[in-house]
Design a protein around this motif. Sequence first.
Motif, short mmCIF file in Angstrom:
data_model
loop_
_atom_site.label_atom_id
_atom_site.label_comp_id
_atom_site.label_asym_id
_atom_site.label_seq_id
_atom_site.Cartn_x
_atom_site.Cartn_y
_atom_site.Cartn_z
N CYS A 155 -14.53 -16.56 -5.94
CA CYS A 155 -14.66 -15.46 -5.01
C CYS A 155 -13.57 -15.63 -3.97
O CYS A 155 -13.50 -16.65 -3.29
CB CYS A 155 -16.03 -15.49 -4.33
N VAL A 156 -12.69 -14.62 -3.85
CA VAL A 156 -11.55 -14.74 -2.94
C VAL A 156 -11.11 -13.35 -2.50
O VAL A 156 -11.47 -12.35 -3.11
CB VAL A 156 -10.39 -15.51 -3.63
N GLY A 157 -10.32 -13.30 -1.43
CA GLY A 157 -9.76 -12.05 -0.96
C GLY A 157 -8.55 -11.67 -1.79
O GLY A 157 -7.94 -12.51 -2.45
N GLU A 158 -8.20 -10.37 -1.72
CA GLU A 158 -7.00 -9.92 -2.41
C GLU A 158 -5.77 -10.49 -1.72
O GLU A 158 -5.81 -10.84 -0.53
CB GLU A 158 -6.96 -8.38 -2.41
N PRO A 159 -4.65 -10.66 -2.44
CA PRO A 159 -4.39 -10.17 -3.80
C PRO A 159 -4.76 -11.13 -4.92
O PRO A 159 -4.38 -10.91 -6.07
CB PRO A 159 -2.87 -9.99 -3.77
N TRP A 160 -5.52 -12.21 -4.63
CA TRP A 160 -5.62 -13.29 -5.62
C TRP A 160 -6.45 -12.93 -6.84
O TRP A 160 -6.24 -13.49 -7.92
CB TRP A 160 -6.10 -14.57 -4.94
N ASN A 161 -7.42 -11.98 -6.70
CA ASN A 161 -8.16 -11.54 -7.89
C ASN A 161 -7.22 -10.78 -8.81
O ASN A 161 -7.18 -11.01 -10.03
CB ASN A 161 -9.33 -10.64 -7.48
N SER A 162 -6.44 -9.87 -8.22
CA SER A 162 -5.51 -9.07 -9.01
C SER A 162 -4.43 -9.94 -9.66
O SER A 162 -4.00 -9.67 -10.77
CB SER A 162 -4.84 -8.01 -8.13
N VAL A 163 -4.03 -11.00 -8.94
CA VAL A 163 -3.02 -11.90 -9.51
C VAL A 163 -3.59 -12.55 -10.79
O VAL A 163 -2.89 -12.67 -11.80
CB VAL A 163 -2.59 -12.97 -8.48
N PRO B 275 -1.94 -16.34 4.30
CA PRO B 275 -1.40 -15.26 3.46
C PRO B 275 -2.46 -14.57 2.61
O PRO B 275 -2.76 -15.01 1.50
CB PRO B 275 -0.34 -15.96 2.59
N LEU B 276 -3.05 -13.51 3.18
CA LEU B 276 -4.06 -12.71 2.48
C LEU B 276 -3.87 -11.26 2.94
O LEU B 276 -3.35 -11.01 4.02
CB LEU B 276 -5.47 -13.17 2.89
N LEU B 277 -4.36 -10.34 2.14
CA LEU B 277 -4.22 -8.91 2.42
C LEU B 277 -4.61 -8.55 3.85
O LEU B 277 -3.95 -7.75 4.52
CB LEU B 277 -5.10 -8.13 1.44
N ASP B 278 -5.71 -9.15 4.34
CA ASP B 278 -6.24 -8.69 5.63
C ASP B 278 -5.55 -9.31 6.85
O ASP B 278 -6.03 -9.16 7.97
CB ASP B 278 -7.76 -8.84 5.70
N CYS B 279 -4.40 -9.96 6.66
CA CYS B 279 -3.58 -10.32 7.82
C CYS B 279 -2.74 -9.10 8.21
O CYS B 279 -1.93 -9.15 9.14
CB CYS B 279 -2.70 -11.54 7.56
N ALA B 280 -2.96 -7.98 7.47
CA ALA B 280 -2.12 -6.78 7.62
C ALA B 280 -1.96 -6.30 9.06
O ALA B 280 -0.84 -6.05 9.52
CB ALA B 280 -2.68 -5.66 6.75
N SER B 281 -3.08 -6.18 9.81
CA SER B 281 -2.92 -5.59 11.14
C SER B 281 -2.15 -6.50 12.09
O SER B 281 -1.46 -6.02 12.98
CB SER B 281 -4.25 -5.13 11.73
N GLY C 107 3.54 -12.87 0.36
CA GLY C 107 4.32 -13.41 -0.75
C GLY C 107 3.70 -13.16 -2.11
O GLY C 107 3.64 -14.06 -2.94
N ALA C 108 3.18 -11.95 -2.32
CA ALA C 108 2.64 -11.57 -3.63
C ALA C 108 3.30 -10.25 -4.03
O ALA C 108 3.87 -9.56 -3.17
CB ALA C 108 1.13 -11.40 -3.56
N PRO C 109 3.25 -9.87 -5.31
CA PRO C 109 3.93 -8.63 -5.74
C PRO C 109 3.43 -7.40 -4.97
O PRO C 109 2.23 -7.20 -4.80
CB PRO C 109 3.56 -8.51 -7.22
N ALA C 110 4.37 -6.57 -4.52
CA ALA C 110 4.03 -5.40 -3.71
C ALA C 110 3.10 -4.43 -4.45
O ALA C 110 2.20 -3.84 -3.83
CB ALA C 110 5.30 -4.68 -3.27
#
Lengths: 374, 195
Positions: free
Chosen positions: A185-193, A9-15, A266-269
């Motif tokens: 150091c992590v991928g989004e959205p965890w920095n924003s969280v 579950p990370l932003l870049d699973c998008a495609s 599973g993070a805020p849209a």
Amino acid sequence: MKLILGFIPLLDCASLVVAAERGFAAEEDLELALVRETSWANIRDRVVIGHFDAAHMLGPMAVASTLGIGHVKVPVIAPFALGLGGNAITVSLRLWEQMTSEGAAAESDPGTHAAALKRVVATREKARREPLTFAMVYPFSCHNYELRYWLAAAGIDPDREVRLIVIPPPFLVDALRAGQIDGFCVGEPWNSVAVHAGVGTIVTATTAIWPFSPEKILGCRLEWAQRHPKQLASLLRALYRASQWCEEPENRAELATLLAQPRYVGAPADLLRQALEGQLTLTTHSKPTRLENFYIPVRHNATFPWVSHALWFYAQMLRWNQTESRADHLAAVRTTYRPDLYRAALAAINPDIPVGDSKTERFFDGQTFDPTQH
Amino acid sequence: MADPALRILLVDQNVTRASILEEGLREAGYTNVAVVRDMQNLLRRIVDADPDVIFIDLENPNRDVLEQMFQVSRCVRRPVAMFVDHSDTDMIRAAVESGVGAYVVDGLRKERVKSILDMAVSRFNAFSQLRDELDRAKQELEERKIVERAKGILMKERGLSEDAAYSLLRKAAMNENRRLAEVAQSVVTAARLLK
């Protein structure tokens, strides 16, 4: 044909998600079953033993698996990259305060930030205090290497002057809040969280350290690719079209809502949307800052598996003593990334495929990595 | 034969499963079993327990933490390899399918690990079965509650006796080829919408 794909579950699973949910896989007569995993080690094991046909994977993980570093030696290939960028470095509010008193400011470049951090580290060392602890998500990851590169560029020895540990992404914010770590150091959205929770400040996107830096790849066993060349090519086309869809600004709101579902990220849209737009809120209560080329799904050849990326990862494995140099390694690293498979699958639909397999990689401190020298 | 001197470390945050596994290992003659439930100070615990083999629940995201410790294990002079033999994918498959990961300290012979891994795998499978049964029992309870509510609605709205309400639900389920609980759920939902 039904394909089973693992993802984290990370932003870049998008495609992957978009290929499955918006008909791009169906257009290629593929049915994608996406399986959410909890650890990178599980992703690797389940690809290796054939539970997954392919997976959302860390680029360096494919290289490590092919070389048999840290685990069983099973050739894994990367025929497609799942976008560029998407990572950042976040520090605790306390460390941020110390860094600002050493000259860092919200809009500083990564070099100024690292120099300020170096002074904080030196002060702690002189006072004989415990070294700072930074977390990343996996030993064979871009996050580990980018964090180390940034620290080392400022003269901080990542193995001696700070502590580097692994913490899974969903636990990072709590660890920062509890004071167990000083940054990560992590991928989004965890920095924003972390920023949203009021426990951290984003000091830099890693794309500021290494512009157009890679992140995840689609990884599968070499043996699987040889047995299913047609399905793999179909999958690459579905993923390419899904990546194009992800790039369109008018699809971002829909993509953020899709990824926000608990079965995907599973993070805020709204946080996911900010990351997709490259508009990150760097510190609590501040306005979002526009970060150029923060996360790129398809532009700038973002889906092309550059062999220079694989070689840079291998160079980092040597630099940080994860492996010893061996004569047969280089050839194996080169064959892990597969621009040839990418070209064969996408020649008809992607007019901008690079002619070369490698390029010179450039870093924030003026250094370059020229793969012709390796 | 089980070697009672073999040191085994279980890393599992699920208390029930950890004790099932621990018990199984003890029954099989492995008396030297330590359990780690708390991920804090994991490295310290590993060094203290000095295990020959480590088992971890694969649903535990902290598996990646463990992997990194093995990467840097040179500094604690405890080189660890995963799974015994680099070519033995069958063993890895059995372990992964059951949900248990095994990390084996270098130098431990394959035959010795095989038997405890088999034991761990069968215990993990037994636990999954137990969990499935629990889930099923929970679901049955939920379904019974729904049927009770649907019966109550029919009794009130249609002035039926309890038996008649139940027969009506059963008949509808048979006619529509649906499960009783599904029909009952429709009744409950419809009643809510019509309110």
